[in-house]
Scaffold this motif. Structure first.
Motif, PDB file in Angstrom:
ATOM      1  N   THR A 136     -36.993 -32.640 -51.746  1.00  0.00           N
ATOM      2  CA  THR A 136     -35.830 -32.265 -51.520  1.00  0.00           C
ATOM      3  C   THR A 136     -34.960 -33.345 -50.964  1.00  0.00           C
ATOM      4  N   VAL A 137     -35.457 -33.730 -49.490  1.00  0.00           N
ATOM      5  CA  VAL A 137     -34.547 -34.413 -48.908  1.00  0.00           C
ATOM      6  C   VAL A 137     -34.416 -35.789 -49.639  1.00  0.00           C
ATOM      7  N   SER A 138     -35.676 -36.462 -50.286  1.00  0.00           N
ATOM      8  CA  SER A 138     -35.566 -37.843 -50.655  1.00  0.00           C
ATOM      9  C   SER A 138     -34.610 -37.801 -51.846  1.00  0.00           C
ATOM     10  N   ASN A 149     -26.156 -34.414 -44.067  1.00  0.00           N
ATOM     11  CA  ASN A 149     -26.821 -34.287 -42.513  1.00  0.00           C
ATOM     12  C   ASN A 149     -28.112 -33.254 -43.141  1.00  0.00           C
ATOM     13  N   PHE A 150     -29.425 -33.839 -42.740  1.00  0.00           N
ATOM     14  CA  PHE A 150     -30.619 -33.241 -42.936  1.00  0.00           C
ATOM     15  C   PHE A 150     -31.188 -32.263 -41.993  1.00  0.00           C
ATOM     16  N   GLU A 151     -31.023 -30.990 -41.959  1.00  0.00           N
ATOM     17  CA  GLU A 151     -31.421 -30.035 -40.933  1.00  0.00           C
ATOM     18  C   GLU A 151     -32.694 -29.078 -41.350  1.00  0.00           C
ATOM     19  N   VAL A 152     -33.639 -29.079 -40.462  1.00  0.00           N
ATOM     20  CA  VAL A 152     -34.728 -28.648 -40.752  1.00  0.00           C
ATOM     21  C   VAL A 152     -34.888 -27.397 -39.800  1.00  0.00           C
ATOM     22  N   PHE A 153     -34.981 -26.343 -40.228  1.00  0.00           N
ATOM     23  CA  PHE A 153     -35.228 -24.924 -39.211  1.00  0.00           C
ATOM     24  C   PHE A 153     -36.535 -24.640 -39.405  1.00  0.00           C
ATOM     25  N   ILE A 154     -37.164 -24.652 -38.180  1.00  0.00           N
ATOM     26  CA  ILE A 154     -38.622 -24.091 -38.213  1.00  0.00           C
ATOM     27  C   ILE A 154     -38.508 -22.899 -37.803  1.00  0.00           C
ATOM     28  N   HIS A 155     -38.532 -21.721 -38.830  1.00  0.00           N
ATOM     29  CA  HIS A 155     -38.125 -20.474 -38.533  1.00  0.00           C
ATOM     30  C   HIS A 155     -39.190 -19.568 -38.378  1.00  0.00           C
ATOM     31  N   LEU A 208     -38.312 -44.384 -46.377  1.00  0.00           N
ATOM     32  CA  LEU A 208     -36.973 -43.666 -46.120  1.00  0.00           C
ATOM     33  C   LEU A 208     -36.784 -43.521 -44.613  1.00  0.00           C
ATOM     34  N   GLU A 209     -37.038 -44.528 -44.013  1.00  0.00           N
ATOM     35  CA  GLU A 209     -36.672 -44.430 -42.587  1.00  0.00           C
ATOM     36  C   GLU A 209     -35.435 -44.335 -42.133  1.00  0.00           C
ATOM     37  N   LYS A 210     -34.517 -44.665 -42.952  1.00  0.00           N
ATOM     38  CA  LYS A 210     -32.984 -44.260 -42.517  1.00  0.00           C
ATOM     39  C   LYS A 210     -32.483 -42.876 -42.727  1.00  0.00           C
ATOM     40  N   LEU A 211     -33.407 -42.076 -43.388  1.00  0.00           N
ATOM     41  CA  LEU A 211     -33.094 -40.649 -43.530  1.00  0.00           C
ATOM     42  C   LEU A 211     -33.490 -39.972 -42.218  1.00  0.00           C
ATOM     43  N   HIS A 212     -32.613 -39.503 -41.628  1.00  0.00           N
ATOM     44  CA  HIS A 212     -32.745 -38.805 -40.417  1.00  0.00           C
ATOM     45  C   HIS A 212     -32.907 -37.033 -40.514  1.00  0.00           C
ATOM     46  N   LEU A 213     -33.824 -36.559 -40.053  1.00  0.00           N
ATOM     47  CA  LEU A 213     -34.013 -35.070 -40.071  1.00  0.00           C
ATOM     48  C   LEU A 213     -33.902 -34.743 -38.627  1.00  0.00           C
ATOM     49  N   PHE A 273     -27.160 -22.962 -35.883  1.00  0.00           N
ATOM     50  CA  PHE A 273     -26.088 -22.879 -37.175  1.00  0.00           C
ATOM     51  C   PHE A 273     -24.903 -23.570 -36.433  1.00  0.00           C
ATOM     52  N   SER A 274     -24.718 -23.294 -34.980  1.00  0.00           N
ATOM     53  CA  SER A 274     -23.457 -24.225 -34.287  1.00  0.00           C
ATOM     54  C   SER A 274     -23.641 -25.624 -34.458  1.00  0.00           C
ATOM     55  N   LYS A 275     -24.722 -26.043 -34.052  1.00  0.00           N
ATOM     56  CA  LYS A 275     -24.960 -27.559 -33.991  1.00  0.00           C
ATOM     57  C   LYS A 275     -24.601 -28.037 -35.543  1.00  0.00           C
ATOM     58  N   VAL A 276     -25.304 -27.283 -36.461  1.00  0.00           N
ATOM     59  CA  VAL A 276     -25.134 -27.826 -38.029  1.00  0.00           C
ATOM     60  C   VAL A 276     -23.503 -27.937 -38.393  1.00  0.00           C
ATOM     61  N   VAL A 277     -22.898 -26.873 -37.753  1.00  0.00           N
ATOM     62  CA  VAL A 277     -21.544 -26.942 -38.309  1.00  0.00           C
ATOM     63  C   VAL A 277     -20.578 -27.968 -37.367  1.00  0.00           C
ATOM     64  N   GLN A 278     -21.039 -27.927 -36.174  1.00  0.00           N
ATOM     65  CA  GLN A 278     -20.260 -29.009 -35.402  1.00  0.00           C
ATOM     66  C   GLN A 278     -20.145 -30.434 -35.982  1.00  0.00           C
ATOM     67  N   LYS A 279     -21.411 -30.784 -36.504  1.00  0.00           N
ATOM     68  CA  LYS A 279     -21.424 -32.089 -37.081  1.00  0.00           C
ATOM     69  C   LYS A 279     -20.462 -32.320 -38.228  1.00  0.00           C
ATOM     70  N   LEU A 280     -20.212 -31.226 -38.906  1.00  0.00           N
ATOM     71  CA  LEU A 280     -19.290 -31.351 -39.959  1.00  0.00           C
ATOM     72  C   LEU A 280     -17.618 -31.032 -39.670  1.00  0.00           C
ATOM     73  N   ILE A 281     -17.278 -30.954 -38.305  1.00  0.00           N
ATOM     74  CA  ILE A 281     -16.026 -31.044 -37.912  1.00  0.00           C
ATOM     75  C   ILE A 281     -15.663 -32.123 -37.438  1.00  0.00           C
ATOM     76  N   PRO A 282     -14.605 -32.854 -38.335  1.00  0.00           N
ATOM     77  CA  PRO A 282     -14.164 -34.393 -37.765  1.00  0.00           C
ATOM     78  C   PRO A 282     -13.526 -34.195 -36.425  1.00  0.00           C
ATOM     79  N   GLN A 283     -12.823 -33.241 -36.063  1.00  0.00           N
ATOM     80  CA  GLN A 283     -12.130 -33.122 -34.916  1.00  0.00           C
ATOM     81  C   GLN A 283     -13.069 -32.647 -33.700  1.00  0.00           C
ATOM     82  N   LEU A 284     -14.228 -32.733 -33.781  1.00  0.00           N
ATOM     83  CA  LEU A 284     -15.083 -32.419 -32.645  1.00  0.00           C
ATOM     84  C   LEU A 284     -15.021 -33.146 -31.302  1.00  0.00           C
TER      85      LEU A 284
END
Ligand SMILES: Nc1nc2c(ncn2[C@@H]2O[C@H](COP(=O)(O)OP(=O)(O)OP(=O)(O)O)[C@@H](O)[C@H]2O)c(=O)[nH]1
Length: 391
Positions: free
Chosen positions: A143-145, A155-161, A191-196, A212-223
């Motif tokens: 999926t990520v590749s 942003n690739f985020e892995v939830f070990i759930h 694919l070393e440039k792909l950061h998980l 989820f807060s951290k995931v969303v924060q990365k998408l807020i340009p005004q952070l």
């Protein structure tokens, strides 16, 4: 949690959810047509929830954004359509969240995955830590590749759930093992440039909200601007920690730059629940009209360890929750004055964003000035804030 509150907050969500469309081999054309014509074809980034069947994707979405209690997720049926959840009507988190059914062959050649990945801000891949995760790791890599080749900005985020079922040692070991194997697979594929990014999550505690807060924060340009404003606000007000919360989801949009400890975050989440519950029970009009959360929303809770929790409304969707010592709270007038400036600054940041979006003017952002009094510094921070569209 009172029923009224759930209805109140979920009211507008219910109207927009589920805006689902069929999925499956026979439904693919219809699905793509829907996607192209749907509001998701606008500029709002998507957050994709992917992973194997029963890994917990729908549960995460329901618990975080729809106030479902974790126990109720036991009765969720397997998803066999993509659920496109537009939560922007009731939340500051102005994204589309797409919950993918686990069993679909996402890479069916007739399916235009490029179009999906092109508008994606974050891809959350959920791995069930209580299950054998070898198959999940293979799927994660695939999926990520693919997604990275289409859109390296995701942003690739892995939830070990589902880590609630694991001991502390087992949690760490599982995270280490998944981290190692996933990155080895990427290295083998050059694919070393792909950061998980990895998170240990469970719907049975606050870890899922924090992740989820951290995931969303990365998408807020005004952070960076929001963090600067919070830093200036707390340092001028004798406050120890401050969170800017999305009230509906209890995701924190930003916090000051001191480290976040889970207990403080949980305490603030609990405060939001208490405030909204009390407001629903005693704050609504007799006919049930009114809002559980509005301009007047404010609460002070004094704990028995000389800590004070202070909540105030910032915008329709956001609340500031502060943790401070009782002695600092004696200067409440100062705190309130600084809060007034902070609130104004936040409004200006987002006004600049929306007017920039309307006129299409690109303005360079710069960090807030470090000199001057609290008010002028906050104002300067706001005016220099990252004036890009939030979402
Ligand atoms: N112990 C535990 N169980 C969880 C957690 N999250 C979800 N579950 C359970 O996992 C099961 C599957 O959850 P779903 O949300 O339906 O999984 P899904 O990934 O959406 O499944 P599909 O729709 O088949 O793709 C449910 O019984 C949930 O109660 C968690 O954090 N801990």
């Amino acid at each position: 949690m009172s029923m009224e509150y759930e209805e109140q907050l979920a009211g507008s969500l219910v109207d927009s959810f589920p805006k689902d469309f069929g999925y499956g081999v026979e439904n693919m054309d219809m699905m793509q047509e829907n996607m192209e014509n749907s509001p998701s074809a606008d500029n709002k980034p998507r957050i994709l929830l992917m992973g194997l069947r029963r890994s917990g994707k729908s549960s995460i979405q329901k618990v975080v954004f729809h106030k479902m209690s974790p126990n109720e997720t036991l009765f969720l049926e397997s998803t066999n359509k993509i659920y496109k959840d537009d939560i922007s009507g009731s939340s500051f988190v102005n994204f589309h969240i797409w919950d993918f059914p686990g069993q679909v062959d996402f890479f069916d050649p007739t399916f235009d995955y490029e179009m999906i990945f092109r508008g994606t801000g974050a891809l959350i891949f959920v791995i069930d830590a209580q299950d054998d995760y070898v198959e999940a790791l293979g799927r994660l890599h695939l999926t990520v590749s693919r997604a990275f080749r289409v859109n390296p900005e995701i942003n690739f985020e892995v939830f070990i759930h589902k880590v609630d079922g694991l001991s502390d040692d087992h949690k760490i070991e599982t995270q280490r093992d998944i981290h190692q194997r996933a990155n080895d697979d990427l290295a083998d594929a050059s694919l070393e440039k792909l950061h998980l990014s990895f998170y240990l999550t469970s719907i049975y505690d606050h870890s899922i909200f924090e992740a989820f807060s951290k995931v969303v924060q990365k998408l807020i340009p005004q952070l960076p601007t929001l963090e600067n404003l919070l830093n200036i606000f707390i340092s001028n007000s004798g406050i120890e920690k401050a969170f800017l919360f999305d009230v509906v989801s209890k995701i924190y949009i930003a916090t000051d730059s001191s480290p976040v400890d889970m207990q403080s975050y949980e305490l603030c989440c609990d405060m939001i629940d208490v405030v909204i519950d009390v407001s629903c029970i005693y704050g609504l009009k007799d006919d049930g009209n009114g809002n559980a959360y509005d301009k007047e929303s404010l609460a002070i809770i004094k704990l028995n360890n000389t800590t004070v929790l202070y909540l105030k409304e910032v915008t329709k969707f956001l609340a500031l929750v502060c943790i401070l010592r009782e002695e600092s709270f004696e200067r409440k007038g100062l705190i309130d004055y600084n809060f007034h400036c902070f609130r104004k600054a936040i409004h200006e940041v987002f006004e600049v964003s929306s007017s920039t979006q309307r006129t299409g003017v690109a303005v360079q952002s710069s960090p807030p000035s470090s000199s001057g009094n609290g008010l002028s510094r906050l104002k300067s921070a706001a005016l220099n804030g990252t004036p890009r569209s939030l979402v």
